[in-house]
Design a protein around this motif. Structure first.
Motif, PDB file in Angstrom:
ATOM      1  N   UNK A  93      14.170   4.364  -2.840  1.00 51.99           N
ATOM      2  CA  UNK A  93      14.686   4.718  -1.515  1.00 51.99           C
ATOM      3  C   UNK A  93      13.752   4.207  -0.425  1.00 51.99           C
ATOM      4  N   UNK A  94      14.350   3.645   0.623  1.00 48.04           N
ATOM      5  CA  UNK A  94      13.574   3.194   1.778  1.00 48.04           C
ATOM      6  C   UNK A  94      12.945   4.401   2.465  1.00 48.04           C
ATOM      7  N   UNK A  95      11.636   4.384   2.617  1.00 48.80           N
ATOM      8  CA  UNK A  95      10.913   5.454   3.296  1.00 48.80           C
ATOM      9  C   UNK A  95       9.890   4.864   4.259  1.00 48.80           C
ATOM     10  N   UNK A  96       9.655   5.581   5.344  1.00 49.18           N
ATOM     11  CA  UNK A  96       8.675   5.137   6.338  1.00 49.18           C
ATOM     12  C   UNK A  96       7.277   5.306   5.776  1.00 49.18           C
ATOM     13  N   UNK A  97       6.431   4.305   6.013  1.00 48.52           N
ATOM     14  CA  UNK A  97       5.055   4.400   5.530  1.00 48.52           C
ATOM     15  C   UNK A  97       4.233   5.292   6.443  1.00 48.52           C
ATOM     16  N   UNK A  98       2.986   5.508   6.061  1.00 51.89           N
ATOM     17  CA  UNK A  98       2.128   6.427   6.820  1.00 51.89           C
ATOM     18  C   UNK A  98       1.819   5.937   8.225  1.00 51.89           C
ATOM     19  N   UNK A  99       1.931   4.616   8.477  1.00 50.32           N
ATOM     20  CA  UNK A  99       1.646   4.080   9.818  1.00 50.32           C
ATOM     21  C   UNK A  99       2.865   4.117  10.735  1.00 50.32           C
ATOM     22  N   UNK A 100       4.017   4.463  10.197  1.00 54.08           N
ATOM     23  CA  UNK A 100       5.274   4.514  10.947  1.00 54.08           C
ATOM     24  C   UNK A 100       5.710   3.133  11.441  1.00 54.08           C
ATOM     25  N   UNK A 102       0.828  -1.208   0.000  1.00 53.02           N
ATOM     26  CA  UNK A 102       0.000   0.000   0.000  1.00 53.02           C
ATOM     27  C   UNK A 102       0.864   1.262   0.000  1.00 53.02           C
ATOM     28  N   UNK A 103       1.960   1.238   0.749  1.00 58.17           N
ATOM     29  CA  UNK A 103       2.850   2.399   0.791  1.00 58.17           C
ATOM     30  C   UNK A 103       3.465   2.669  -0.583  1.00 58.17           C
ATOM     31  N   UNK A 104       3.900   1.607  -1.263  1.00 59.75           N
ATOM     32  CA  UNK A 104       4.491   1.780  -2.595  1.00 59.75           C
ATOM     33  C   UNK A 104       3.456   2.276  -3.592  1.00 59.75           C
ATOM     34  N   UNK A 105       2.245   1.745  -3.533  1.00 64.69           N
ATOM     35  CA  UNK A 105       1.194   2.180  -4.460  1.00 64.69           C
ATOM     36  C   UNK A 105       0.840   3.648  -4.255  1.00 64.69           C
ATOM     37  N   UNK A 106       0.814   4.093  -3.000  1.00 57.72           N
ATOM     38  CA  UNK A 106       0.517   5.497  -2.738  1.00 57.72           C
ATOM     39  C   UNK A 106       1.597   6.402  -3.330  1.00 57.72           C
TER      40      UNK A 106
END
Length: 334
Positions: A130-137, A99-103
């Protein structure tokens, strides 16, 4: 026998020996991947490796700048729980990572032209790499092996539209070219019979004899182009100068007195096609160009074996003594 207490220097020496042994063992243990355990005070264990896992993201349709076209997206999603989370919890980390990648992907593709799919693919691969934190942390996520394209039918439609636009641009260019030609002919060349005659004379390298033969045709063309009647001044040329062999006949072409007076406005009964031509060109009786053209017509008549016609033209339009002539026999100013 009782042992005497150790001297003070011996006690210090023993203490330093024990400390040196422990230090040697500690360094040896850190240099080996596996080794014996050390006291907690001397153990320097490395930080555990990140728990990176992967899940495959199959073809997903993402919006584009055009509401009728969507990108087809696929990738390998790489994810890892944050320090406060563990992969063994009941949370579906794979779903959160997808879901994070799709957003992140959607935020980019919905602003891009569907016709530039191959270019957007490289842009998207860089944005998701790049590795990034998703919206849920709860996790970090990135994408590899990014693929982006349009479905086959949509790509074919875009290709056809591109071809149509190219053909339309060519057609529009050709239409403007034809329109400019029509405007030029109607409002410049064929504006009136006189303009048409001058244009035709220039087109034929000043061949006066050919132009004279075509005066009647040019008058008809000019009138037809402007939806107007042929001026009476050019009516004599319709029958007298359309045929190639009729330029010079036994007698100078004449009209009846009434028609001549109506066409020229001078009221003289002996007006003919030559007089009508001069009047249509706007050459007044004192205009030296009348004598010049008369001389040219006379030369043409002589070449055709009609010396009598040549003499009549000279008598009527360039009589001796009426104008000065230069050394070549032409009126001055010619």
């Amino acid at each position: 026998m009782l042992f005497a207490p150790w001297p003070l220097w011996a006690a210090f020496a023993a203490t330093f020996a024990i400390f040196g042994l422990l230090l040697f063992r500690t360094r040896n243990t850190r240099s080996q991947p596996k080794g014996g355990s050390l006291p907690a005070a001397f153990a320097f264990a490395p930080a555990p490796a990140a728990d990176v896992r992967a899940t495959r993201l199959p073809d997903v349709l993402l919006p584009s700048e055009s509401p009728d076209y969507r990108f087809q997206f696929s990738a390998m999603v790489m994810w890892s729980p944050t320090a406060t989370e563990t992969a063994e919890s009941e949370t579906n980390y794979a779903a959160l990572a997808v879901n994070a990648i799709l957003e992140r992907a959607r935020g980019l593709t919905e602003l891009r032209d569907p016709g530039h799919a191959s270019l957007v693919q490289h842009e998207l691969a860089g944005a998701l790499g790049e590795m990034q934190v998703d919206s849920t942390k709860r996790l970090l996520a990135r994408a590899e092996s990014v693929r982006l394209a349009l479905p086959g039918p949509d790509q074919e439609r875009l290709d056809k539209l591109a071809e149509v636009r190219k053909e339309e641009a060519i057609w529009e260019h050709e239409r403007k070219y034809e329109q400019n030609r029509r405007d030029y002919l109607q409002h410049d060349v064929l504006k009136d019979p006189g303009s048409a005659v001058v244009w035709w004379l220039a087109k034929n390298d000043d061949q006066v004899d050919r132009t004279v033969k075509d005066i009647g045709l040019l008058a008809q063309l000019s009138s037809a182009a402007n939806n107007a009647a042929i001026p009476q001044t050019f009516l004599p040329f319709l029958s007298q100068f359309t045929a190639p062999d009729d330029l010079f006949t036994d007698d100078l072409p004449t009209m009846n007195g009434a028609a001549a007076a109506a066409s020229t406005g001078y009221g003289e009964p002996d007006q003919d096609g030559f007089e009508a031509f001069f009047n249509a060109m706007g050459f007044s009786h004192s205009d030296p160009r009348r004598r010049l053209l008369a001389r040219q017509f006379a030369e043409l008549a002589t070449k055709h074996g009609r010396q009598d016609v040549a003499e009549e033209l000279i008598r009527r339009y360039d009589p001796p003594g009426e104008s000065d002539v230069n050394e070549e026999g032409w009126p001055d100013g010619s």
